[in-house]
Design a protein around this motif. Structure first.
Motif, mmCIF file in Angstrom:
data_model
loop_
_atom_site.group_PDB
_atom_site.id
_atom_site.type_symbol
_atom_site.label_atom_id
_atom_site.label_comp_id
_atom_site.label_asym_id
_atom_site.label_seq_id
_atom_site.Cartn_x
_atom_site.Cartn_y
_atom_site.Cartn_z
ATOM 1 N N GLN A 94 -38.582 99.073 79.759
ATOM 2 C CA GLN A 94 -36.993 99.330 79.934
ATOM 3 C C GLN A 94 -36.396 100.523 79.532
ATOM 4 O OE1 GLN A 94 -34.893 96.408 80.709
ATOM 5 N NE2 GLN A 94 -36.848 95.429 81.288
ATOM 6 N N HIS A 115 -38.765 106.345 69.953
ATOM 7 C CA HIS A 115 -38.092 104.850 68.993
ATOM 8 C C HIS A 115 -39.419 104.525 68.212
ATOM 9 C CE1 HIS A 115 -36.330 101.488 67.192
ATOM 10 N NE2 HIS A 115 -35.456 101.495 68.061
ATOM 11 N N VAL A 127 -34.819 106.280 65.957
ATOM 12 C CA VAL A 127 -34.603 106.538 67.387
ATOM 13 C C VAL A 127 -34.092 107.886 67.588
ATOM 14 C CG1 VAL A 127 -32.495 105.461 67.386
ATOM 15 C CG2 VAL A 127 -33.826 105.553 69.451
ATOM 16 N N LEU A 147 -28.110 105.219 74.764
ATOM 17 C CA LEU A 147 -28.342 104.663 73.288
ATOM 18 C C LEU A 147 -27.734 103.204 73.192
ATOM 19 C CD1 LEU A 147 -29.339 104.759 70.274
ATOM 20 C CD2 LEU A 147 -26.946 105.433 69.651
ATOM 21 N N LEU A 150 -30.062 101.019 75.084
ATOM 22 C CA LEU A 150 -31.175 100.625 74.398
ATOM 23 C C LEU A 150 -30.847 99.594 73.199
ATOM 24 C CD1 LEU A 150 -33.274 103.448 72.651
ATOM 25 C CD2 LEU A 150 -32.746 101.301 71.348
ATOM 26 N N LYS A 151 -29.654 99.750 72.768
ATOM 27 C CA LYS A 151 -29.126 98.603 71.517
ATOM 28 C C LYS A 151 -29.056 97.249 72.383
ATOM 29 C CE LYS A 151 -26.812 100.142 68.185
ATOM 30 N NZ LYS A 151 -27.668 100.295 66.985
ATOM 31 N N GLN A 152 -28.881 97.313 73.503
ATOM 32 C CA GLN A 152 -28.364 95.917 74.377
ATOM 33 C C GLN A 152 -29.693 95.267 75.092
ATOM 34 O OE1 GLN A 152 -25.117 96.148 76.687
ATOM 35 N NE2 GLN A 152 -23.988 97.685 75.433
ATOM 36 N N ARG A 153 -30.808 95.748 75.439
ATOM 37 C CA ARG A 153 -31.787 95.328 76.181
ATOM 38 C C ARG A 153 -33.085 95.821 76.169
ATOM 39 N NH1 ARG A 153 -29.972 99.105 81.632
ATOM 40 N NH2 ARG A 153 -31.922 99.017 82.208
ATOM 41 N N VAL A 154 -33.478 96.436 75.022
ATOM 42 C CA VAL A 154 -34.808 96.955 74.792
ATOM 43 C C VAL A 154 -35.623 96.099 73.914
ATOM 44 C CG1 VAL A 154 -36.349 98.803 74.146
ATOM 45 C CG2 VAL A 154 -34.505 99.212 75.457
ATOM 46 N N PRO A 155 -36.679 95.415 74.037
ATOM 47 C CA PRO A 155 -37.049 94.407 73.099
ATOM 48 C C PRO A 155 -37.651 94.928 71.686
ATOM 49 C CG PRO A 155 -38.695 94.837 75.020
ATOM 50 C CD PRO A 155 -37.315 95.557 75.181
ATOM 51 N N ILE A 156 -36.856 95.449 71.212
ATOM 52 C CA ILE A 156 -37.200 96.114 69.581
ATOM 53 C C ILE A 156 -36.282 95.423 68.907
ATOM 54 C CG2 ILE A 156 -36.968 98.128 68.221
ATOM 55 C CD1 ILE A 156 -37.943 99.721 70.604
ATOM 56 N N PHE B 59 -36.685 90.639 82.373
ATOM 57 C CA PHE B 59 -35.958 89.719 81.886
ATOM 58 C C PHE B 59 -35.930 88.702 83.034
ATOM 59 C CE2 PHE B 59 -34.828 90.720 77.765
ATOM 60 C CZ PHE B 59 -34.383 91.985 77.816
ATOM 61 N N ILE B 75 -37.750 86.514 73.804
ATOM 62 C CA ILE B 75 -37.188 87.719 73.437
ATOM 63 C C ILE B 75 -35.885 87.414 72.902
ATOM 64 C CG2 ILE B 75 -36.077 90.158 74.102
ATOM 65 C CD1 ILE B 75 -38.947 89.835 74.969
ATOM 66 N N VAL B 78 -31.983 91.255 70.668
ATOM 67 C CA VAL B 78 -32.432 92.676 70.232
ATOM 68 C C VAL B 78 -31.830 93.522 69.256
ATOM 69 C CG1 VAL B 78 -33.785 92.640 72.454
ATOM 70 C CG2 VAL B 78 -31.827 93.908 72.160
ATOM 71 N N SER B 79 -32.362 94.359 68.590
ATOM 72 C CA SER B 79 -31.702 95.241 67.386
ATOM 73 C C SER B 79 -32.272 96.540 67.292
ATOM 74 C CB SER B 79 -31.474 94.440 66.227
ATOM 75 O OG SER B 79 -32.776 93.736 65.660
ATOM 76 N N GLY B 80 -32.658 97.092 68.409
ATOM 77 C CA GLY B 80 -33.417 98.203 68.329
ATOM 78 C C GLY B 80 -32.206 99.318 68.099
ATOM 79 N N GLY B 81 -32.639 100.623 67.713
ATOM 80 C CA GLY B 81 -31.793 101.811 67.530
ATOM 81 C C GLY B 81 -31.351 101.663 66.195
#
Lengths: 181, 81
Positions: A94, A115, A127, A147, A150-156, B59, B75, B78-81
């Motif tokens: 992603q 990340h 990040v 950024l 990333l915050k909307q679609r990366v599986p973290i 997805f 999934i 998400v909450s990265g960053g």
């Protein structure tokens, strides 16, 4: 486009590159010039200087580095630290996609997204997003866009450790989770 | 067919394991899989409803059918960053 100077071995010290696609020239469908991207997931502190250095180019007049760092207070609640978990293989896929999409919208010379997973203490970076372009508007805009994507679609995912002992995985209700479109 | 679904974050915590094996019909859809997961963990049903399903690192849409050898992951938002 010539090869960018790659980070020297000293700046790689201490990094665990679990999944990386380094400096692979990619030709987006719209732009005629290839750009270089580096995507990494790491388990140790991010070498932020190396991230910025990795996008440097004599073709660039602008270089932007964004760091997301662990903040102590949010709406009256105190964070002790954050943990990050990720679906590593899909996160890299992603991140590569969103960097490629950014390069279709802005004339990016190089970008680097790193990340970190695992525990990230107060003030440490979770990040890093670095990008270089000829002119500054494109660097600022594309870094912000990447950024936000990333915050909307990366599986973290992050888990908050609050003062008082509560821990909570963050699965936001507000905002746009692009996984469910 | 048996499908393995990778679990993460809050949902992994709820199920208590990193992945779960589910019995599904051949060519089950993503929507059917989601319903089965909700039945298995009713306490997490609301979060499962808000979660996406990924097939082979992409997805998936609700009407997509799941290949037998696919890598599947649930999934949550998400909450990265």
């Amino acid at each position: 486009m010539g090869q960018l100077a790659s980070p020297d071995s000293r700046s790689d010290a201490g990094q665990d590159h679990f999944a990386a696609s380094n400096f692979r020239p990619v030709t987006p469908t719209v732009m005629s010039v290839s750009f270089q991207r580096s995507i990494q997931l790491v388990d140790n502190p991010i070498d932020t200087g190396a991230v910025l250095q990795s996008v440097s180019s004599v073709a660039a007049g602008a270089n932007v580095l964004f760091l997301g760092t662990t903040r102590q207070f949010t709406q009256g609640q105190e964070t002790l630290r954050l943990d990050y978990d990720g679906y590593r293989e899909m996160a890299v896929v992603q991140l590569e996609k969103l960097a490629d999409e950014a390069a279709q919208q802005w004339p990016i010379i190089a970008c680097c997204i790193v990340h970190r997973l695992g525990t990230v203490e107060l003030g440490e970076a979770s990040v890093a997003v670095a990008v270089s372009t000829a002119h500054r508007a494109d660097s600022f805009e594309s870094a912000a866009w990447m950024l936000n994507q990333l915050k909307q679609r990366v599986p973290i995912w992050k888990r908050e450790h609050y003062a008082g002992g509560v821990t909570e995985w963050q699965h936001p209700e507000e905002g746009e989770f692009l996984g469910n479109e | 067919m048996k499908l393995k679904v990778m679990l993460f974050a809050e949902i992994r915590q709820t199920f208590g394991q990193r992945e779960i094996e589910i019995d599904c019909q051949q060519a089950a859809t993503v929507a059917a899989l989601r319903n089965q997961l909700k039945l298995l963990a009713p306490d997490a049903a609301a979060l499962i409803e808000r979660s996406a399903i990924a097939i082979n690192h992409a997805f998936a849409t609700p009407d997509q059918s799941i290949p037998a050898d696919a890598e599947i992951a649930l999934i949550p938002p998400v909450s990265g960053g």
